[in-house]
Design an enzyme around this catalytic site. Structure first.
Site: not given
Ligand code: PMP
Length: 393
Positions: A127, A208, A210, A243
């Site tokens: 990401w 991570d 998510a 998500k």
């Molecule tokens: N880590 C990854 C790999 C992601 O894809 C995302 C969202 N695109 C996030 C963290 C962070 O998500 P958010 O801050 O919207 O909770």
């Protein structure tokens, strides 16, 4: 003062969204931005979230501050959801954060505070915000091989070789499940090999997470994170509720640290200070909603059912697109779409092919051919498959 500011490069995904919006063609297809959409093309508020919010509005009698690390019940429920009984509770410190991005940031801040010269190893690709945040924090970054673009799967040999070079005390960032942007995850057996190498190297891991629940189910998707937490002395986990609870704009997330029980109190105090320095108290509304859902049997069952519907829809779309491409191309070269997990897969198209898909067919993908399959509607599949087969072969 501000004449010294440099123009910031535009975010490629947000720029693509703008182009998509101003495209007048009726059949345009947006595979760019990373949000889930249902069969009507909307990103719905989940029913369990609506119910919890209604109850919250009725019952909440104060909006006074929570704690610097957020509502402790939220943090505890999230720790249980993610870690189950893989580690003893006394080993876990945690703080509510501003979404998953805030959790990644605060996790890295904690690591930097403990070890300012830590090298952080990130997968290639990852990401893009991982590198951006690390750059802004002036932390040293190295990449490890992750994706085999020929085989469209995890490059296990390369990954294990690179992780085998990690120095003691270095940090390895891993995606807990549903790798963004490739959609390729290690198998359970491969995770065991990864853990063995990391253990031998004495690395600290930042997971991570998510997309818990978007791959094969909550338990299956938590497998790697739990294994890492159980097997390694220190693990930092950045969890997003954007998500799987559909709470994108409410910014609910948590950073969890599983380390030696004797250090949990000091870690907790440092997480509190880091929140204090960044924004004092984290947002509570989304976190409270999550806590209510996880701690209430009926709400939780409703949420798990909705999450499972979202997951099934994504995996059905994967199967259907792979099948349509099999028919269109007469080959199995897109079979990986059905095997991958989460919202994204990477097509491996050239910039010219991506441009042609956009200009000639109204199909919008991010620069490297990353597709958000969860943004697709079933009716679009035949046309999408035809266009991909025509442009990419
Ligand atoms: N880590 C990854 C790999 C992601 O894809 C995302 C969202 N695109 C996030 C963290 C962070 O998500 P958010 O801050 O919207 O909770």
């Amino acid at each position: 003062m501000f004449e010294h500011l440099r123009e910031q490069p535009e975010d490629p995904i947000l720029a693509l969204m703008d182009r998509y919006r101003s495209d007048p063609r009726p059949g345009k297809i947006d595979l760019g931005v990373g949000v889930y959409r249902n069969s009507q093309g909307v990103t719905p508020v989940m029913l369990a979230v609506k119910s919890a919010e209604r109850q919250l509005v009725e019952a909440q009698d104060s909006k006074s501050y929570t704690a610097l690390t957020g509502d402790p019940d939220f943090v505890r429920q999230m720790a249980l959801l993610v870690l189950s009984d893989s580690v003893e509770q006394e080993r876990v410190a945690g703080a509510a954060t501003v979404g998953g991005t805030g959790a990644v940031r605060q996790g890295l801040e904690l690591i930097r505070l403990a070890r300012p010269d830590a090298v952080v190893h990130i997968p290639d690709p990852t990401w893009p915000n991982h590198r951006a945040i690390l750059g802004a924090m002036d932390m040293e970054v190295q990449t490890y091989r992750y994706f085999d673009a020929e085989a469209n799967g995890v490059d296990m040999t390369g990954m294990l070789e690179d992780l085998g070079q990690v120095a003691e005390g270095d940090v390895v960032l891993l995606h807990g499940c549903c790798h963004n942007p490739t959609g390729a995850d290690p198998s359970e057996a491969q995770w065991k090999d990864i853990v063995k190498v990391l253990k031998a190297r004495g690395a600290t891991v930042l997971v991570d997470l998510a997309y818990l629940g978007f791959g094969d189910g909550i338990e299956a998707d938590a497998f790697a994170t739990r294994l890492l937490a159980q097997q390694l002395p220190e693990v930092v986990i950045a969890v997003s509720c954007s998500k799987n609870f559909g709470l994108y704009r409410d910014r609910a997330g948590v950073v969890l640290v599983a380390g030696p029980a004797s250090q949990a109190r000091v870690v907790q105090g440092n997480l509190a200070t880091l929140n204090r320095l960044a924004y004092s108290f984290p947002a509570d509304h989304g976190a409270k909603v999550v806590e209510m859902i996880l701690s209430n049997t009926a709400l939780r069952a409703e949420w798990e059912e909705e999450l499972s519907e979202m997951r099934s829809r994504i995996n059905d779309l994967r199967e259907s697109l792979a099948e349509a491409l099999r028919v269109e191309t007469g080959s199995d070269r897109y079979g990986f779409l059905a095997a991958h997990r989460g919202m994204f897969s990477r097509m491996g198209a050239t910039p010219e092919q991506i441009a042609s898909l956009r200009e000639d067919h109204g199909i919008y993908m991010v620069g490297d051919g990353r597709m958000n399959l969860a943004g697709l509607s079933r009716e679009d599949i035949p046309r999408l498959a035809k266009a991909i087969a025509l442009v990419c072969g």
